[in-house]
Design a protein around this motif. Structure first.
Motif, PDB file in Angstrom:
ATOM      1  N   LEU A  58       0.846  -1.199   0.000  1.00 20.71           N
ATOM      2  CA  LEU A  58       0.000   0.000   0.000  1.00 20.71           C
ATOM      3  C   LEU A  58       0.877   1.244   0.000  1.00 20.71           C
ATOM      4  O   LEU A  58       1.720   1.410   0.891  1.00 20.71           O
ATOM      5  CB  LEU A  58      -0.906  -0.011   1.240  1.00 20.71           C
ATOM      6  N   LEU A  59       0.651   2.109  -0.981  1.00 21.43           N
ATOM      7  CA  LEU A  59       1.344   3.401  -1.026  1.00 21.43           C
ATOM      8  C   LEU A  59       0.310   4.501  -0.801  1.00 21.43           C
ATOM      9  O   LEU A  59      -0.532   4.764  -1.668  1.00 21.43           O
ATOM     10  CB  LEU A  59       2.063   3.574  -2.367  1.00 21.43           C
ATOM     11  N   CYS A  60       0.347   5.075   0.398  1.00 22.86           N
ATOM     12  CA  CYS A  60      -0.639   6.084   0.824  1.00 22.86           C
ATOM     13  C   CYS A  60       0.092   7.405   1.040  1.00 22.86           C
ATOM     14  O   CYS A  60       0.776   7.576   2.054  1.00 22.86           O
ATOM     15  CB  CYS A  60      -1.318   5.616   2.113  1.00 22.86           C
ATOM     16  N   PRO A  61      -0.004   8.346   0.087  1.00 24.24           N
ATOM     17  CA  PRO A  61       0.734   9.612   0.216  1.00 24.24           C
ATOM     18  C   PRO A  61       0.465  10.335   1.534  1.00 24.24           C
ATOM     19  O   PRO A  61       1.409  10.863   2.144  1.00 24.24           O
ATOM     20  CB  PRO A  61       0.246  10.433  -0.982  1.00 24.24           C
ATOM     21  N   ASP A  62      -0.788  10.375   1.999  1.00 25.59           N
ATOM     22  CA  ASP A  62      -1.091  11.106   3.237  1.00 25.59           C
ATOM     23  C   ASP A  62      -0.240  10.597   4.400  1.00 25.59           C
ATOM     24  O   ASP A  62       0.267  11.390   5.205  1.00 25.59           O
ATOM     25  CB  ASP A  62      -2.578  10.963   3.609  1.00 25.59           C
ATOM     26  N   GLU A  63      -0.088   9.283   4.506  1.00 32.08           N
ATOM     27  CA  GLU A  63       0.679   8.737   5.632  1.00 32.08           C
ATOM     28  C   GLU A  63       2.155   9.093   5.516  1.00 32.08           C
ATOM     29  O   GLU A  63       2.813   9.402   6.508  1.00 32.08           O
ATOM     30  CB  GLU A  63       0.495   7.221   5.707  1.00 32.08           C
TER      31      GLU A  63
ATOM     32  N   GLU B 214       0.981  20.983  -1.888  1.00 30.28           N
ATOM     33  CA  GLU B 214       0.667  20.290  -3.146  1.00 30.28           C
ATOM     34  C   GLU B 214       1.898  19.985  -4.004  1.00 30.28           C
ATOM     35  O   GLU B 214       1.972  18.899  -4.593  1.00 30.28           O
ATOM     36  CB  GLU B 214      -0.379  21.064  -3.942  1.00 30.28           C
ATOM     37  N   PRO B 215       2.903  20.899  -4.119  1.00 30.26           N
ATOM     38  CA  PRO B 215       4.099  20.541  -4.907  1.00 30.26           C
ATOM     39  C   PRO B 215       4.822  19.317  -4.328  1.00 30.26           C
ATOM     40  O   PRO B 215       5.279  18.449  -5.077  1.00 30.26           O
ATOM     41  CB  PRO B 215       4.964  21.808  -4.831  1.00 30.26           C
ATOM     42  N   PHE B 216       4.907  19.238  -2.986  1.00 35.62           N
ATOM     43  CA  PHE B 216       5.557  18.071  -2.372  1.00 35.62           C
ATOM     44  C   PHE B 216       4.761  16.807  -2.674  1.00 35.62           C
ATOM     45  O   PHE B 216       5.315  15.769  -3.038  1.00 35.62           O
ATOM     46  CB  PHE B 216       5.691  18.275  -0.858  1.00 35.62           C
ATOM     47  N   ARG B 217       3.439  16.898  -2.534  1.00 35.76           N
ATOM     48  CA  ARG B 217       2.573  15.740  -2.816  1.00 35.76           C
ATOM     49  C   ARG B 217       2.773  15.273  -4.273  1.00 35.76           C
ATOM     50  O   ARG B 217       2.867  14.074  -4.528  1.00 35.76           O
ATOM     51  CB  ARG B 217       1.108  16.111  -2.567  1.00 35.76           C
ATOM     52  N   ALA B 218       2.846  16.217  -5.183  1.00 34.09           N
ATOM     53  CA  ALA B 218       3.008  15.849  -6.604  1.00 34.09           C
ATOM     54  C   ALA B 218       4.332  15.119  -6.817  1.00 34.09           C
ATOM     55  O   ALA B 218       4.399  14.127  -7.554  1.00 34.09           O
ATOM     56  CB  ALA B 218       2.926  17.102  -7.475  1.00 34.09           C
ATOM     57  N   ARG B 219       5.404  15.605  -6.161  1.00 31.94           N
ATOM     58  CA  ARG B 219       6.709  14.944  -6.314  1.00 31.94           C
ATOM     59  C   ARG B 219       6.683  13.544  -5.706  1.00 31.94           C
ATOM     60  O   ARG B 219       7.200  12.589  -6.299  1.00 31.94           O
ATOM     61  CB  ARG B 219       7.817  15.784  -5.662  1.00 31.94           C
ATOM     62  N   LEU B 220       6.061  13.411  -4.543  1.00 33.81           N
ATOM     63  CA  LEU B 220       5.991  12.098  -3.889  1.00 33.81           C
ATOM     64  C   LEU B 220       5.163  11.124  -4.735  1.00 33.81           C
ATOM     65  O   LEU B 220       5.566   9.967  -4.941  1.00 33.81           O
ATOM     66  CB  LEU B 220       5.378  12.241  -2.492  1.00 33.81           C
TER      67      LEU B 220
ATOM     68  N   PHE C 147       6.104   7.525  -6.294  1.00 31.60           N
ATOM     69  CA  PHE C 147       5.301   6.333  -6.007  1.00 31.60           C
ATOM     70  C   PHE C 147       4.868   5.631  -7.303  1.00 31.60           C
ATOM     71  O   PHE C 147       4.773   4.403  -7.350  1.00 31.60           O
ATOM     72  CB  PHE C 147       4.070   6.686  -5.172  1.00 31.60           C
ATOM     73  N   LYS C 148       4.593   6.403  -8.332  1.00 33.75           N
ATOM     74  CA  LYS C 148       4.206   5.784  -9.613  1.00 33.75           C
ATOM     75  C   LYS C 148       5.377   4.972 -10.170  1.00 33.75           C
ATOM     76  O   LYS C 148       5.184   3.867 -10.694  1.00 33.75           O
ATOM     77  CB  LYS C 148       3.796   6.857 -10.633  1.00 33.75           C
ATOM     78  N   THR C 149       6.580   5.536 -10.068  1.00 31.06           N
ATOM     79  CA  THR C 149       7.768   4.808 -10.535  1.00 31.06           C
ATOM     80  C   THR C 149       7.956   3.536  -9.710  1.00 31.06           C
ATOM     81  O   THR C 149       8.228   2.457 -10.259  1.00 31.06           O
ATOM     82  CB  THR C 149       9.013   5.717 -10.411  1.00 31.06           C
ATOM     83  N   LEU C 150       7.805   3.646  -8.395  1.00 32.86           N
ATOM     84  CA  LEU C 150       7.942   2.483  -7.517  1.00 32.86           C
ATOM     85  C   LEU C 150       6.873   1.435  -7.842  1.00 32.86           C
ATOM     86  O   LEU C 150       7.165   0.234  -7.905  1.00 32.86           O
ATOM     87  CB  LEU C 150       7.830   2.933  -6.054  1.00 32.86           C
TER      88      LEU C 150
END
Ligand SMILES: Nc1ncnc2c1ncn2[C@@H]1O[C@H](COP(=O)(O)OP(=O)(O)OP(=O)(O)O)[C@@H](O)[C@H]1O
Ligand SMILES: [Mg+2]
Length: 151
Positions: free
Chosen positions: A30-35, A47-53, A57-60
């Motif tokens: 499970l990849l949950c950005p909020d956590e 939002e810029p940090f979220r977009a980078r993360l 995650f998409k690559t991972l």
């Protein structure tokens, strides 16, 4: 065949609750950005940090699927274009893709968030929700038909 599961819906729809259940049941990574954002001490509204993360995650997720690992992306996926991108990425790897769209009446979302807001993790007001509901691109039946959802 590896599985990619995407959660989709507005705040309070129950995406992370469902994702955590599937994490155990499938089982899947499970990849949950909020956590991660919260765990790294970053503002959940950055939002810029979220977009980078999420980009990382998409690559991972692509690497994990390539190695046969089932993956859940708990991104919320408000944009049709982003859902299409992930579906096509997974299919190109020979993976199955499921879109778990949680459609919940607005008043019920607000009721759930009023309760969740009390834990202080993140506060989402009804005003914020009104704006979110205007930009959320709900999947229609034709789009849902493009996925491998099990009954
Ligand atoms: N099926 C359900 N029925 C009633 N309450 C629920 C249900 N699923 C989740 N909840 C509750 O609603 C709140 C929101 O759930 P959750 O955090 O899973 O939503 P979310 O879609 O991940 O929201 P966000 O987009 O903000 O991350 C939580 O307090 C959770 O316990
Ligand atoms: Mg969540």
């Amino acid at each position: 065949m590896p599985r990619l599961i995407l959660t989709c819906g507005l705040p309070g729809a129950g995406k992370t609750t469902l994702a955590k259940r599937l994490e155990r049941e499938v089982p899947a990574i499970l990849l949950c950005p909020d956590e991660w954002i919260h765990g790294l001490g970053v503002d959940l509204f950055d939002e810029p940090f979220r977009a980078r993360l999420e980009h990382r995650f998409k690559t991972l997720a692509r690497h994990l699927l390539h190695h046969g690992q089932d993956v859940i992306l708990d991104f919320g996926f408000w944009d049709r274009a982003e859902r299409d991108e992930l579906r096509e990425m997974a299919r190109a790897l020979g993976a199955q893709v499921e879109l778990r769209y949680l459609e919940v009446p607005f008043a019920e979302l607000v009721r759930r968030l009023e309760i969740r807001n009390r834990d202080g993790f993140v506060v989402i007001t009804e005003d914020l929700m009104t704006g979110y509901a205007q930009v959320f691109e709900a999947p229609d039946a034709a789009e849902l038909g493009l996925y491998d959802n099990r009954p």
